[in-house]
Design an enzyme around this catalytic site. Structure first.
Site, PDB file in Angstrom:
ATOM      1  N   LYS A  49       0.688  -0.649   0.007  1.00  0.00           N
ATOM      2  CA  LYS A  49       0.238   0.039   0.207  1.00  0.00           C
ATOM      3  C   LYS A  49       1.019   1.589  -0.161  1.00  0.00           C
ATOM      4  CE  LYS A  49      -3.056  -1.008  -0.545  1.00  0.00           C
ATOM      5  NZ  LYS A  49      -4.058  -1.778  -1.378  1.00  0.00           N
ATOM      6  N   HIS A 109       6.747  -7.319  -2.321  1.00  0.00           N
ATOM      7  CA  HIS A 109       6.674  -6.491  -0.897  1.00  0.00           C
ATOM      8  C   HIS A 109       7.955  -6.967   0.306  1.00  0.00           C
ATOM      9  CE1 HIS A 109       2.903  -5.001  -2.090  1.00  0.00           C
ATOM     10  NE2 HIS A 109       2.329  -5.411  -2.103  1.00  0.00           N
ATOM     11  N   SER A 139      -4.705   2.595   4.060  1.00  0.00           N
ATOM     12  CA  SER A 139      -5.397   2.132   3.038  1.00  0.00           C
ATOM     13  C   SER A 139      -5.174   0.829   3.027  1.00  0.00           C
ATOM     14  CB  SER A 139      -4.044   2.607   2.372  1.00  0.00           C
ATOM     15  OG  SER A 139      -3.465   1.700   0.915  1.00  0.00           O
TER      16      SER A 139
HETATM   17  S1  PPS Z   1       0.148  -2.680  -2.997  1.00  0.00           S
HETATM   18  O1  PPS Z   1      -1.969  -3.729  -2.953  1.00  0.00           O
HETATM   19  O2  PPS Z   1       0.418  -3.274  -2.289  1.00  0.00           O
HETATM   20  O3  PPS Z   1       0.210  -3.183  -4.878  1.00  0.00           O
HETATM   21  O4  PPS Z   1      -1.138  -1.611  -3.515  1.00  0.00           O
HETATM   22  P1  PPS Z   1       0.185  -0.002  -4.045  1.00  0.00           P
HETATM   23  O5  PPS Z   1      -0.726   0.080  -5.319  1.00  0.00           O
HETATM   24  O6  PPS Z   1       1.029  -0.162  -3.114  1.00  0.00           O
HETATM   25  O7  PPS Z   1      -0.653   1.315  -3.040  1.00  0.00           O
HETATM   26  C1  PPS Z   1      -1.962   1.466  -3.308  1.00  0.00           C
HETATM   27  C2  PPS Z   1      -2.613   2.630  -2.624  1.00  0.00           C
HETATM   28  O8  PPS Z   1      -1.574   3.808  -3.288  1.00  0.00           O
HETATM   29  C3  PPS Z   1      -2.538   4.605  -3.948  1.00  0.00           C
HETATM   30  N1  PPS Z   1      -2.403   4.986  -5.761  1.00  0.00           N
HETATM   31  C4  PPS Z   1      -1.992   6.356  -5.704  1.00  0.00           C
HETATM   32  N2  PPS Z   1      -1.586   7.950  -5.728  1.00  0.00           N
HETATM   33  C5  PPS Z   1      -1.487   8.703  -5.957  1.00  0.00           C
HETATM   34  N3  PPS Z   1      -1.817   8.559  -7.752  1.00  0.00           N
HETATM   35  C6  PPS Z   1      -1.762   7.236  -7.986  1.00  0.00           C
HETATM   36  N4  PPS Z   1      -1.444   7.438  -9.279  1.00  0.00           N
HETATM   37  C7  PPS Z   1      -1.499   6.118  -7.351  1.00  0.00           C
HETATM   38  N5  PPS Z   1      -2.208   4.698  -7.459  1.00  0.00           N
HETATM   39  C8  PPS Z   1      -1.809   4.753  -6.340  1.00  0.00           C
HETATM   40  C9  PPS Z   1      -3.850   3.773  -3.770  1.00  0.00           C
HETATM   41  O9  PPS Z   1      -4.432   4.628  -4.191  1.00  0.00           O
HETATM   42  C10 PPS Z   1      -3.587   3.344  -2.594  1.00  0.00           C
HETATM   43  O10 PPS Z   1      -3.719   4.213  -1.595  1.00  0.00           O
HETATM   44  P2  PPS Z   1      -4.944   4.294  -0.641  1.00  0.00           P
HETATM   45  O11 PPS Z   1      -4.620   5.729   0.339  1.00  0.00           O
HETATM   46  O12 PPS Z   1      -5.869   3.427  -0.331  1.00  0.00           O
HETATM   47  O13 PPS Z   1      -5.862   5.123  -2.324  1.00  0.00           O
END
Ligand code: PPS
Length: 296
Positions: A49, A109, A139
């Site tokens: 996340k 991860h 998240s």
């Molecule tokens: S995972 O399941 O571990 O692969 O998730 P991960 O991709 O690491 O994290 C997901 C969170 O990243 C946010 N996210 C973004 N934020 C801003 N801009 C962009 N382009 C973007 N892409 C993914 C996503 O919304 C999740 O955060 P939260 O706070 O839950 O919205």
């Protein structure tokens, strides 16, 4: 009935050296540890996340010089093999990576102590993205609510305790971030922060371009900034996980692309949870120089 049992089994966590991981990953552990990295591998590393999908899309666009069509051929989960992924009968992350031509871009991860040793032996490039612990916790809480193959997080109050104790998949946030931060000068590691990406995406993308040994002109950089915005990625079926069945990711509970902001923790933490978290944070992160921004 059989389905419930099967999903129930998949939700289980087992441990490797005290780190909870998905049971299917632990069952495949010897294959994962024997993974053969190559010197030209680039490994995307994150605590869950923390912006994995975001940096994957950025890296993919850089690799393809901003050519959207070339990036939009497969869903994001299939672009960069996930080293510890194991969900038989699907091919494992190791099998997918082994079948991939070089130069490879992979993702994990895993905390440093569990990484297959060949990554260190081959001096691979590591791209680490860190996100502040409070937003990560929020998240992850919503993700565990909607993810039907991870343990149910319980109430927010319960999850708060689980996260602090590190009994979440991939273990404690604190040790993960510290572990990668402490070795950043010993290996070829580009260490980025989610919050910096939110503040000035173009600047952070330029660092990645440089790290990948590429040289892109301004118009291409601007296009990558546009294409990797939260709004674009939330709409894009190749990045928003909408193709994953509801039995695995139930986006009616919480969308995968949820808010993408810095500071959403303020909408979840009570004043006393915040004080307690800050105290624990100071204890667990004592002695490290890493600094996080908690709000923009
Ligand atoms: S995972 O399941 O571990 O692969 O998730 P991960 O991709 O690491 O994290 C997901 C969170 O990243 C946010 N996210 C973004 N934020 C801003 N801009 C962009 N382009 C973007 N892409 C993914 C996503 O919304 C999740 O955060 P939260 O706070 O839950 O919205």
């Amino acid at each position: 009935m059989a389905m419930t049992t099967e999903l129930g089994e998949q939700k289980q966590l087992k441990e490797v050296a005290g780190i909870p991981l998905q049971a299917t990953t632990v069952d495949n552990w010897s294959q994962i540890q024997k993974f053969e990295a190559k010197p030209d591998d680039l490994l995307i590393c994150t605590y869950p996340k923390s912006g994995t999908t975001w940096i994957q899309e950025i890296v993919d666009m850089i690799e393809h010089n901003g050519d959207v069509e070339k990036c939009q051929q497969v869903i994001i989960q299939h672009r960069h093999p996930f080293i510890e992924w194991a969900r038989p009968p699907q091919p494992s992350g190791v099998e997918k990576a082994s079948a991939m031509p070089s130069p490879r871009i992979l993702r994990t991860h895993l905390p440093t102590q569990l990484l297959p040793p060949s990554f260190w032996e081959n001096n691979c490039k590591f791209l680490y993205v860190a996100r502040n612990a409070k937003d990560c916790m929020v998240s992850y809480y919503h993700f565990q609510r909607m993810n039907q193959i991870l343990p149910d997080p319980g109430t927010w109050e319960e999850y708060f305790e689980t996260f602090i104790s590190g009994k979440v998949p991939w273990g404690p946030w604190f040790d993960h971030v510290k572990g990668w931060w402490e070795i950043r000068d010993r290996y070829e590691i580009l260490f980025l922060f989610f919050e910096d990406m939110k503040r000035n995406l173009k600047h952070e993308i330029q660092k990645v371009v440089h790290f990948m040994g590429k040289n892109l002109d301004e118009t291409v950089l601007d296009k990558i900034v546009q294409e990797t915005s939260f709004e674009k990625m939330k709409e894009n079926p190749l990045t928003n996980r909408s193709t994953v069945p509801k039995s695995i990711l139930d986006q009616s509970i919480s969308p995968f692309m949820r808010k993408g902001t810095v500071g959403d923790w303020k909408n979840h933490f009570t004043v006393s949870q915040n004080e307690r978290f800050d105290q624990i944070y100071r204890e667990k992160m004592e002695g490290t120089s890493i600094k996080f921004c908690m709000d923009l």
